[in-house]
Design a protein around this motif. Structure first.
Motif, mmCIF file in Angstrom:
data_model
loop_
_atom_site.group_PDB
_atom_site.id
_atom_site.type_symbol
_atom_site.label_atom_id
_atom_site.label_comp_id
_atom_site.label_asym_id
_atom_site.label_seq_id
_atom_site.Cartn_x
_atom_site.Cartn_y
_atom_site.Cartn_z
ATOM 1 N N GLY A 25 -25.125 -25.708 18.875
ATOM 2 C CA GLY A 25 -24.195 -25.491 17.763
ATOM 3 C C GLY A 25 -24.414 -24.142 17.099
ATOM 4 N N ARG A 26 -23.525 -23.804 16.190
ATOM 5 C CA ARG A 26 -23.634 -22.509 15.514
ATOM 6 C C ARG A 26 -24.835 -22.455 14.579
ATOM 7 N N ASN A 27 -25.299 -23.641 14.146
ATOM 8 C CA ASN A 27 -26.431 -23.636 13.211
ATOM 9 C C ASN A 27 -27.756 -23.309 13.891
ATOM 10 N N ALA A 28 -27.762 -23.338 15.235
ATOM 11 C CA ALA A 28 -29.016 -23.065 15.943
ATOM 12 C C ALA A 28 -29.550 -21.677 15.594
ATOM 13 N N VAL A 29 -28.636 -20.705 15.456
ATOM 14 C CA VAL A 29 -29.056 -19.337 15.135
ATOM 15 C C VAL A 29 -29.846 -19.330 13.831
ATOM 16 N N ASP A 30 -29.335 -20.068 12.856
ATOM 17 C CA ASP A 30 -29.986 -20.071 11.543
ATOM 18 C C ASP A 30 -31.277 -20.877 11.573
ATOM 19 N N ALA A 31 -31.270 -21.969 12.356
ATOM 20 C CA ALA A 31 -32.467 -22.818 12.400
ATOM 21 C C ALA A 31 -33.683 -22.013 12.830
ATOM 22 N N PHE A 32 -33.507 -21.161 13.823
ATOM 23 C CA PHE A 32 -34.646 -20.377 14.297
ATOM 24 C C PHE A 32 -35.098 -19.377 13.231
ATOM 25 N N ARG A 33 -34.120 -18.746 12.590
ATOM 26 C CA ARG A 33 -34.468 -17.765 11.563
ATOM 27 C C ARG A 33 -35.279 -18.431 10.460
ATOM 28 N N VAL A 34 -34.783 -19.554 9.986
ATOM 29 C CA VAL A 34 -35.428 -20.206 8.842
ATOM 30 C C VAL A 34 -36.804 -20.736 9.225
ATOM 31 N N ASN A 35 -36.887 -21.393 10.387
ATOM 32 C CA ASN A 35 -38.119 -22.092 10.731
ATOM 33 C C ASN A 35 -39.172 -21.229 11.409
ATOM 34 N N VAL A 36 -38.762 -20.161 12.031
ATOM 35 C CA VAL A 36 -39.756 -19.359 12.737
ATOM 36 C C VAL A 36 -39.884 -17.964 12.126
ATOM 37 N N ILE A 37 -38.798 -17.204 12.080
ATOM 38 C CA ILE A 37 -38.924 -15.820 11.611
ATOM 39 C C ILE A 37 -39.339 -15.790 10.143
ATOM 40 N N HIS A 38 -38.721 -16.653 9.345
ATOM 41 C CA HIS A 38 -39.046 -16.649 7.923
ATOM 42 C C HIS A 38 -40.157 -17.628 7.566
ATOM 43 N N ALA A 39 -40.776 -18.225 8.569
ATOM 44 C CA ALA A 39 -41.830 -19.205 8.274
ATOM 45 C C ALA A 39 -43.000 -18.518 7.585
ATOM 46 N N ARG A 40 -43.657 -19.261 6.724
ATOM 47 C CA ARG A 40 -44.750 -18.666 5.960
ATOM 48 C C ARG A 40 -45.976 -18.406 6.819
ATOM 49 N N GLN A 41 -46.340 -19.428 7.603
ATOM 50 C CA GLN A 41 -47.586 -19.259 8.353
ATOM 51 C C GLN A 41 -47.329 -18.431 9.597
ATOM 52 N N GLN A 42 -48.431 -18.098 10.208
ATOM 53 C CA GLN A 42 -48.433 -17.369 11.459
ATOM 54 C C GLN A 42 -47.789 -18.269 12.524
ATOM 55 N N VAL A 43 -47.209 -17.650 13.542
ATOM 56 C CA VAL A 43 -46.579 -18.438 14.605
ATOM 57 C C VAL A 43 -47.659 -19.198 15.380
ATOM 58 N N ARG A 44 -47.496 -20.512 15.468
ATOM 59 C CA ARG A 44 -48.525 -21.321 16.112
ATOM 60 C C ARG A 44 -48.179 -21.635 17.553
ATOM 61 N N SER A 45 -46.971 -21.369 17.973
ATOM 62 C CA SER A 45 -46.617 -21.659 19.353
ATOM 63 C C SER A 45 -45.379 -20.850 19.726
ATOM 64 N N PRO A 46 -45.310 -20.362 20.952
ATOM 65 C CA PRO A 46 -44.107 -19.632 21.362
ATOM 66 C C PRO A 46 -42.934 -20.571 21.656
ATOM 67 N N VAL A 47 -43.200 -21.852 21.663
ATOM 68 C CA VAL A 47 -42.131 -22.837 21.867
ATOM 69 C C VAL A 47 -42.042 -23.681 20.611
ATOM 70 N N THR A 48 -40.864 -23.772 20.034
ATOM 71 C CA THR A 48 -40.701 -24.528 18.795
ATOM 72 C C THR A 48 -39.606 -25.552 18.995
ATOM 73 N N ASN A 49 -39.846 -26.753 18.526
ATOM 74 C CA ASN A 49 -38.805 -27.761 18.614
ATOM 75 C C ASN A 49 -38.300 -28.059 17.218
ATOM 76 N N ILE A 50 -37.027 -27.761 16.985
ATOM 77 C CA ILE A 50 -36.422 -28.034 15.687
ATOM 78 C C ILE A 50 -35.262 -28.973 15.923
ATOM 79 N N ALA A 51 -35.348 -30.152 15.384
ATOM 80 C CA ALA A 51 -34.272 -31.132 15.501
ATOM 81 C C ALA A 51 -33.785 -31.266 16.941
ATOM 82 N N ARG A 52 -34.706 -31.561 17.832
ATOM 83 C CA ARG A 52 -34.391 -31.809 19.240
ATOM 84 C C ARG A 52 -33.832 -30.587 19.962
#
Lengths: 441, 946
Positions: A25-52
């Motif tokens: 969906g179109r929201n996928a673009v934003d999901a990655f930005r919010v959960n990974v790029i703008h995440a507070r902590q350091q990236v813990r994995s190169p693979v992220t699962n957000i809402a399946r």
């Protein structure tokens, strides 16, 4: 398969967005930005699962490339594809930066359309792509040219086009090795390996058939046996002598032009090379490595506010050879207030921003020794945590292959054209560099 | 001129301006405008209002412009379906273009436009493109079939595209083959039942040939597809493996991992004695190590997979410990994974190195990593007994650093070490107690309290320590509260005089002032125990605790097997089956490793099977630890599960395998045996299609009682044999036999204690086996078994356990645990314990089934030296649930037609020929699962001769 591909700048703004599958969906673009790029902590994995939805990302300088999918895709393939995508972009417009991507966004969309179809990676060899994705339009091609393009893109030798001509047939072989070492403070080798690459630059006419040979132990022993049988009476010591010069390769991987089944059965490396530069093989060795330098550290804590450091480096190769670009990096604690350094050779400087003393030597011959001593003043702190003492690392470049690898031959056959192996001008060069070359202190 | 300027226009009225530009006469201006539109689209602006204007630009001979328009179409067609029709004509025309690049572009784009009306028009061009002379067009069209199938599956089937796609697997161009394979695999995934990817040795051969020629991506598609194939025997498996191994040297890590997947899966079918098996193991290690020099993201994927491989086949990487040492600059996700694998590979041989490394890591910066390193030290202590002492001293060193989280983590693992090695390291308690104040995490506090309670008698001020915790009782987490309650009760039982007040205080806190039901319940239980019978309380609370297991975080074996089938994919990265993270029906098909099968020869000719020796297999073969360990791990978790474990994944595999064989008509092949007017076969022989497929759902057998034929005598019981000699089991001797009585199977065991110490805490567990035999109840040994004592137990069994085909078929691997150790043995059970009571087939059915089962499934055996006559034979067999369906006398010979049914629903039909005066009988068996014949014959032998 890959459902979509996004490229973001460091702020998380979308530069490229290409969706291949309806389930993204179109929201996928934003999901990655919010959960990974703008995440507070350091990236813990190169693979992220957000809402399946799974996101694979790699970063190049400050650009994020993310592939997204909702299926159980081949994860290794997705990452290989992302790296390949970076290579292709770099081959078209150089460094991957926000500016370059914006300047070439039409081209990138065109490439993405070509090398990923419904999320399935297609031929992504730049040699082939450049024949028909040119940003010039392809109106002017003749029918023959068109079919040549398509047969190359889909063909068995997708990495080389036909009809290449050079006045001078020439090839360059670079054996590039990086030595990795982890040594205990007592000088015990904890782990050491060489990861090497054979990079070939070829300017050869036609469709040359090449055969590459090196002092691989398995090959030499096989041949040694053969010759020993024939000439055992005359030269009984032949196999023993050749055994000494050969090296044991733990594992190697090849560019896709190399016929793997032939390597598997005969251990011969034969191929039709792409035009220009490419990486023929990668290999790894762990036995009988020549460690070009030995680092001997001595760290003494004098009370709570002072450290004394002494580091000796010894070069361990033929005296006639010269090592270059030598750099020793001695980490210092975070609460360092001042450093005094004395070194016999080269220049040493304390770099507060890097928390390290950097000691540089331009050149050093083999079988030599040099020393640095430093006094580090510390600010008293009430921090309970001890200083982690990161290892002392080293950089250098030497004009030989620390694994002992030698190129024995590179034969070129081009039956259709009028040149033979002897007419090809060949150059071989060995460069050994430091990989992660660390000594704990 | 650069394109970045298109990103910057943000002024109002932009859409209006763009509209004007799009309709401009100048080509250059048009192109500029389209670029602006695409740029706006990329950053997320809605430019769908420009649809008609953009589509108008489609008719152009400028390919770059055309591609941009197509890109726009793909994004917005769905929102403007009516307008999208305008584009159809251009697409159809482009599909006829002389330039193959344009034809391919058109068909590629058209497939991405998900508008029903357009898909209708897509069919004809697609059909042409699938047969295009240019391979570039064909490879694009192949993928387009998958696209179309995603939009309208029915349409694709109706139009016959699937067949065309199948034909493309034999295409001369390797890339077309690869894309066709990818498309078919994807379509097949959404139709798990359809046999779309009809893989057979011929098509596999084609794929293997294409593998050598296609691009790196194509190789991945083909390898992933190959991994779904199940070779028919070990020889085929080996020959495929031989052709896949060269891929291990490919520069593309994904090709390597997919090849590893195929090899790991097919290896399952190879016998371990084979030379090739060893060679293959050796070949797998170097490429896996090489993956660790790839880029960090790929390293992560590789490490997650290596984690699975190490659990499945630890022998592959056991000598490669060093490559998993953490580098200072590794990203944190790589570090954590390496650490995990290091612990899995830790053994006595390398423990010194591992410990030195772990100690180094414990001083690093990242908190998570440090914690995991400390925990790893504890796990090493538990895993490698010889290292325990060194581990403990390392942990003590770390506690001295006083780094808060290091101390807490160390205390948690020391508690586990105490439990693994009781009465060995308690001297360190004093050091631990010094750090009491710094503990602020519940887990560490609970661990410390447990230690204080457990060793209260050795800690002088235990009461003071516990009292200090009690002050803030209500602020603690439940974990700590529960632990505190138990610890104080323990303390009270050990030092009743000084601590009465304390115990009362904690009991009242737990029962009266707490809202937590768990805490309250536990409080009340202790309270009543203490007030009614302090001696019993002591026995309960201070009972000896079972030792903790070595590896607690192993992946459950059935899941592990499934994940091995998913090497390289997301499932292997998440360590979860795809159903856990994929929506809908896709990818939910369970995959399982192929069963180990013998070479085809042994099953083909049962006549050659030795008729004399019923079993050459020694019953006391002890399976390798590695095989059983996973399955039997539950042992440590208390009484074995009495309910049947749900084993959906493995059921189907066994069933499919046993069903094998075609359905040739046997009409005319057997005229003299059962021919005759009264045996007319019913038309369209109604053999239930799922005859063998109900494997594992043996629940119906429980009701066999009611339909029982009335033979209450029960089937033949063999005398007890020694299964586990005392010398192999530290003094425990087990002998036993199997019985079947009125529908229930049981295992009669005789346990003898030949050791000098008392044995207690018995438990039993079976490995998965061919018929799903499993204990129906826990092993009940009521009193401890004292030296030289023997106890007889009857363990009821059921057949609803997990199914895995064993070799030989009736092999059963058993683990028995007691307070001393876990012991493994394997035994062969007679097949007749699985013959169910309603195994009598009616005549019509018998005849139809007999005909229906192909001739090659028939096996003939000789039963020698049996003095019984036909009557006696029939009645004796009936008591073991082999039923005589019909009896005939042909030329002086008695022919008995018999049927029997196994617990998993497999029918076996038999013809027994008896000549009066001749003690040798001829037995012909027919069954859809010919593997069982040999064992049924053995059952006949035993029943008739005893």
């Amino acid at each position: 398969m890959i459902g979509g591909l996004f490229i973001y700048n460091h702020k998380g703004e979308v530069l490229i967005s290409r969706v291949y599958r309806d389930d993204i969906g179109r929201n996928a673009v934003d999901a990655f930005r919010v959960n990974v790029i703008h995440a507070r902590q350091q990236v813990r994995s190169p693979v992220t699962n957000i809402a399946r939805t799974s996101f694979f990302h790699v970063k190049r300088s400050n650009i994020w490339l993310a592939a997204v999918t909702k299926q159980n895709v081949n994860a290794a393939m997705v990452f290989e594809f992302l790296y390949k995508m970076c290579d292709v972009m770099a081959a078209y417009f150089g460094k991957i930066s926000e500016e370059n991507i914006k300047n070439n966004f039409v081209l990138i969309y065109e490439l993405l359309d070509e090398i990923l179809d419904f999320g399935y990676p297609q031929n992504s060899e730049t040699g082939a792509l450049k024949t028909f994705i040119t940003q010039q339009g392809i109106k002017s091609q003749t029918k023959e040219e068109q079919s040549q393009i398509t047969s190359q893109v889909t063909g068995q030798i997708g990495w080389r086009r036909e009809g290449i001509k050079y006045r001078r047939n020439e090839l360059f072989l670079d054996v590039l090795e990086s030595v990795n070492l982890l040594m205990s403070p007592q000088g015990q080798v904890l782990s050491a390996h060489v990861s090497g690459r054979v990079v070939m630059k070829s300017y050869l006419s036609g469709m040359p058939e090449c055969k590459f040979g090196m002092n691989d132990k398995i090959v030499i022993e096989k041949q040694g046996k053969g010759t020993a049988d024939e000439t055992s009476k005359r030269r009984p010591s032949a196999p023993a002598r050749s055994g000494k010069q050969s090296i044991a390769i733990d594992d190697c991987t090849f560019h896709q032009c190399v016929r793997l089944s032939k390597f598997d059965s005969e251990r011969s490396i034969s191929f039709i090379p792409p035009d220009g530069e490419f990486e023929l093989m990668r290999y790894r060795t762990t036995k009988d490595i020549i460690l070009p330098f030995r680092v001997i550290p001595l760290v003494r804590e004098v009370g709570r506010t002072k450290l004394e450091v002494k580091v000796v480096i010894k070069s361990n190769f033929k005296p006639s050879l010269l090592a270059q670009k030598i750099e020793v990096r001695i980490p210092t604690p975070l609460n360092t207030s001042g450093v005094q350094v004395i070194c016999m050779k080269g220049k040493a400087k304390y770099k507060a921003s890097e928390n390290a003393i950097v000691w540089k030597i331009k050149r050093m011959a083999g079988m030599k020794e040099s020393q640095i001593s430093a006094e580090i003043e510390l600010l008293p702190t009430n921090d309970k945590k001890k200083w982690a003492r990161p290892p002392i690392s080293m950089n250098f470049e030497v004009p030989f292959a620390p694994s002992g690898l030698k190129v024995r031959y590179l034969k070129v056959f081009e039956p259709k054209l009028n040149y033979s192996d002897h007419d090809v001008i060949k150059w071989v060069r060995y460069i050994g560099r430091s990989g992660i070359y660390e000594t704990r202190c | 001129m650069t394109d970045s300027k298109y990103f910057t226009t943000t002024k109002k009225g932009e859409i209006f301006e763009l509209k004007a530009e799009l309709n401009s006469d100048k080509k250059e201006k048009k192109k500029e405008a389209v670029k602006k539109v695409i740029a706006s689209m990329t950053v997320g602006k809605d430019v769908s209002a420009l649809f008609p204007d953009v589509v108008n630009c489609m008719q152009t001979d400028n390919l770059e412009l055309k591609k941009l328009v197509y890109l726009y179409l793909m994004n917005y067609a769905k929102s403007q379906p009516d307008m999208a029709i305008m584009a159809v004509n251009t697409f159809v025309k482009d599909c006829e273009d002389p330039n193959p690049l344009i034809r391919a572009l058109a068909v590629r784009t058209m497939g991405c436009i998900r508008v029903d009306k357009i898909t209708e028009y897509l069919c004809e061009p697609l059909r042409k493109c699938l047969k295009d002379e240019d391979p570039y067009v064909r490879k694009t069209a192949a993928v387009c079939v998958a696209k179309l199938h995603d939009i309208n599956a029915q349409l694709v089937e109706d139009q016959g595209f699937l067949d065309t796609l199948k034909d493309l697997i034999s295409d001369s161009n390797p890339m077309v083959v690869a894309n066709a394979v990818a498309a078919l695999s994807e379509i097949a995934e959404s139709h798990p039942s359809s046999n779309l990817l009809d893989l057979n040795p011929q098509s596999i051969n084609k794929l293997l040939t294409a593998l050598n020629e296609c691009t790196e991506w194509g190789q991945i598609f083909i390898l992933d597809c190959l991994a779904n194939y199940t070779p028919k025997d070990d020889r085929e498996a080996q020959s495929i493996c031989e052709r896949v191994t060269p891929r291990l040297s490919h520069a593309n890590s994904a090709v390597v991992l997919s090849a590893v997947k195929v090899l790991m899966k097919f290896m399952e079918m190879l016998s371990k004695d084979l030379d090739y098996y060893g060679t293959l193991l050796k070949k797998l290690a170097p490429p896996l190590v090489t993956l660790l020099s790839a880029e960090p993201e790929l390293q992560y994927v590789a490490l997650r997979n290596i984690n699975l491989i190490v659990q499945k086949r630890p022998e592959i990487l056991k000598h490669e410990m060093k490559v998993f040492f953490v580098k200072y600059n590794d990203p944190i996700y790589v570090k954590l994974e390496k650490l995990d694998i290091m612990i899995r590979l830790a053994s006595q041989a390398n423990i010194a190195q591992v410990l030195a490394e772990l100690k180094e890591y414990a001083t690093e910066v990242d908190v998570d990593f440090v914690r995991k390193a400390v925990r790893a030290i504890g796990r090493c202590a538990i895993k490698v007994e010889q290292s325990a002492e060194r581990c403990v001293s390392t942990l003590l060193d770390l506690i001295q650093t006083k780094v808060n989280y290091v101390v807490q983590e160390a205390i948690v693992v020391i508690k586990d070490i105490f439990r693994k090695y009781p009465n060995k390291y308690e001297s360190v308690i004093a050091t631990l107690c010094e750090n009491l104040d710094s503990l602020d995490e519940p887990e560490a506090r609970a661990a410390m309290i447990w230690i204080v309670g457990e060793y209260a008698e050795r800690i002088d001020n235990a009461d003071e320590l516990l009292e200090s915790f009690l002050e803030g009782f209500h602020d603690e987490s439940t974990q700590v509260q529960l632990q505190l309650l138990t610890a104080i009760v323990k303390l009270f039982l050990k030092k009743p005089t000084e601590t009465q007040e304390l115990v009362q205080q904690v009991l009242s806190l737990a029962t009266q002032d707490s809202d937590n039901p768990d805490l309250r319940d536990r409080g009340y239980i202790y309270w009543r125990l203490l007030s009614t019978d302090p001696v019993a309380a002591k026995e309960v609370v201070l009972a000896e605790k079972p030792l903790i297991s070595e590896e607690t975080d192993l992946i459950e074996p059935t899941l592990l097997d499934e994940l091995i089938c998913y090497i390289g994919t997301l499932a292997s990265v998440y360590h979860k089956p795809p159903s856990a993270f994929v929506e809908g029906g896709r990818g939910v098909v369970h995959k399982s490793l192929p069963p180990r099968t013998a070479s085809s020869e042994s099953t083909e000719s049962p006549e050659t099977a030795p008729a004399g020796a019923p079993s050459s297999e020694q019953p006391d073969v002890i399976p390798t630890q590695g095989d059983l360990l996973g399955d039997l791990l539950n042992l440590d978790l208390g009484p074995p599960v009495s309910g049947p474990p749900l084993a959906t994944s493995s059921v189907q595999m066994g069933a499919v395998d046993l069903l094998g064989g075609g359905l040739d008509s046997l009409m005319g092949d057997e005229p003299e045996g059962i021919g005759g007017p009264n045996f007319v076969a019913p038309p369209a022989a109604a053999v239930p299609a799922n005859l063998g497929a109900s494997m594992g759902s043996g629940l119906s057998d429980l009701f066999d009682l009611t339909s029982g034929v009335g033979t209450l005598s029960g089937s033949y019981v063999a005398p007890k044999a020694v299964w586990l000699p005392a010398m192999k089991a530290k003094g425990l001797e087990i002998s036993g036999t199997f019985t079947r009585q009125v529908g229930s199977i049981s295992m009669d065991l005789q346990l003898t204690n030949k050791a000098l110490q008392v044995m207690t805490d018995f438990a039993i567990q079976f490995n998965r086996n061919s018929f799903g035999l499993a204990p129906a109840a826990p092993l009940q040994v009521h009193a401890p078994l004292s030296p030289n004592q023997t106890v007889e137990i009857s363990l009821p069994l059921n057949t609803v356990g997990s199914v895995m085909k064993m070799e030989p078929l009736n092999n059963l691997q058993v683990a028995v645990k007691n307070n001393i150790d876990v012991f493994y043995f394997s035994t062969l059970y007679p097949l007749h314990i699985l013959f169910v009571e309603d195994g009598k087939m009616d005549r019509q059915m018998f005849l139809a089934t007999w005909k229906d089962i192909p001739n090659e499934n028939e096996a003939q055996f000789q039963i020698r030296d049996c003095p019984l006559n036909a009557e006696a034979v029939s009645s004796r067999l009936q008591s073991s649930n082999i039923f005589t369906v019909a009896k005939r006398n042909v030329e002086g010979q008695d022919m008995l037609y018999q049927s029997l049914k196994l617990t998993n629903g497999i029918w076996v039909l038999a013809e027994l020929r008896i000549q009066p005066g001749n003690p040798s009988f001829t037995l012909s068996l027919k069954c859809r699962a010919p593997e069982v014949s040999q064992h049924v014959y053995q059952a006949y032998e035993t029943i008739l001769k005893n």
